[in-house]
Design an enzyme around this catalytic site. Sequence first.
Site, mmCIF file in Angstrom:
data_model
loop_
_atom_site.group_PDB
_atom_site.id
_atom_site.type_symbol
_atom_site.label_atom_id
_atom_site.label_comp_id
_atom_site.label_asym_id
_atom_site.label_seq_id
_atom_site.Cartn_x
_atom_site.Cartn_y
_atom_site.Cartn_z
ATOM 1 N N HIS A 232 19.669 -2.180 12.764
ATOM 2 C CA HIS A 232 18.911 -3.336 12.290
ATOM 3 C C HIS A 232 18.473 -2.953 10.870
ATOM 4 C CE1 HIS A 232 17.922 -3.463 16.656
ATOM 5 N NE2 HIS A 232 17.870 -4.762 16.527
ATOM 6 N N ASP B 257 15.420 -0.764 10.857
ATOM 7 C CA ASP B 257 15.522 0.606 11.391
ATOM 8 C C ASP B 257 15.813 1.574 10.256
ATOM 9 O OD1 ASP B 257 15.774 -0.687 13.879
ATOM 10 O OD2 ASP B 257 17.969 -0.520 13.839
HETATM 11 C C1 XLS Z 1 17.261 -5.710 22.810
HETATM 12 C C2 XLS Z 1 18.602 -5.788 22.272
HETATM 13 C C3 XLS Z 1 18.724 -5.296 20.838
HETATM 14 C C4 XLS Z 1 20.023 -5.744 20.225
HETATM 15 C C5 XLS Z 1 20.066 -5.664 18.756
HETATM 16 O O1 XLS Z 1 17.035 -5.794 24.006
HETATM 17 O O2 XLS Z 1 19.470 -5.101 23.111
HETATM 18 O O3 XLS Z 1 18.594 -3.915 20.792
HETATM 19 O O4 XLS Z 1 21.102 -5.032 20.742
HETATM 20 O O5 XLS Z 1 19.130 -6.466 18.166
#
Ligand code: XLS
Length: 437
Positions: A101, A104
């Site tokens: 993301h 992140d």
């Molecule tokens: C959350 C999601 C997230 C997505 C990416 O539950 O799995 O991590 O994979 O935004």
Amino acid sequence: MKSAFPAISKIKYEGASSKNPLAFKHYNADEIVAGKTMRDHLRFAVVYWHTFRGTGSDPFGAGTALRPWDDGTNSVKNAQNRVHAAFEFIEKLGAPYYCWHDRDVAPEGKTLSESNKNFDAVAKVLKEEQQRTGIKLLWGTANAFSNPRYMHGAGTSCNADVFAYAAAQIKKAMEVTHELGGEGYTFWGGREGYMTLLNTDMKRELDHLAKLLHMAVAYKKQIGFKGQFYIEPKPKEPTKHQYDSDSAACLNFLREYDLLPHFKLNIETNHATLAGHTMQHELEVAGAAGALGSIDANTGDELLGWDTDQFPTNIYLTTYTMLAILKYGGLKTGGVNFDAKVRRESFEPVDLFYAHIGGMDAFARGLKIAAAIRKDGRLCDFVKNRYSSWDSGIGAKIESGKATMKELETYILKKGEASPNASGRQEFLENLINEFI
Ligand code: XLS
Ligand code: NI
Ligand code: NI
């Protein structure tokens, strides 16, 4: 730059008899299975959010994770240093891909332009490390759910300014994904849903979400980004009901708003569990619609009702997952992305290695078992045979669309009873699977 994992060298394949916990027992990247290397079948990816930003905190206590390379600040410098630790980890593990993301990898600033500046400064280091190691970006995404401004959602917010902010943030995340040669871009509707229908205009929110995705499709074309767009189903958490609740709901939404040609699904195991489905079901629904794109490989806990994001070690799970993936022609742009986190009690850096090695080995076994089941052919033949009444005669006529109700009435009146049914043989088939496990 000081090594983040000085005691660990490159993880090697040592075969099933190895007792070395820091070696692969089954994942042998160059080994050919069903016509392709394991590397190309599985396309493993490491996630930045859990693996490099997870602290082990939970609603009842602070973080526990020891991450000696991280100075604990939210500075750009720390974010840049972290990139080196991340790439050292991914390189030693031997995963070909990673995912992030925007928030992140780089700290959010006080304004959008400050955030974008921070993002660029870290993306520069990501690019250098990608070039140095050959590790590639499977997909990028924007975190449009953590900042308090997104409390009511992003694309589905009741506040048009928040929608605009999300669009601007996603625009930038798409640009950076493109710049880093990302092979895809994911939309997970973090807070795109509702907590109560009492305050919600659902139709309007869904229309807005579709507008946002259409804008993204247009912008993708404008910048020449060729990566695959994914939408990731999840039924709940953080909201009570997320609009993209499962594969079927996503497909329906995409079709309703003329978005289906532009998207595939990124299916996550724990989300399937929360939706009351199996991973196999979710993959099958997506695959049948030609929309099986990528997977977020993790697992939940049958006894816990939330997204525990554990590493997958269950061989039945990986076998059924790989059976579905192989059935629909394998992963093309997508990969097996470990959207999984080590437990709070597994706080040492080496636990990150154990977790990923275990997940990769479990998928390697699933792949080999699924390939063997397909080669054996009995399972596939059974299913084919089960529907053989549709291959000729009245069945073929119905399938071709040429039969009418009147005609079927005449047919049954003449025939009397429908031809006898054959056993479903569930137990026989479960035993057959066990022959290969
Ligand atoms: C959350 C999601 C997230 C997505 C990416 O539950 O799995 O991590 O994979 O935004
Ligand atoms: Ni996910
Ligand atoms: Ni998840």
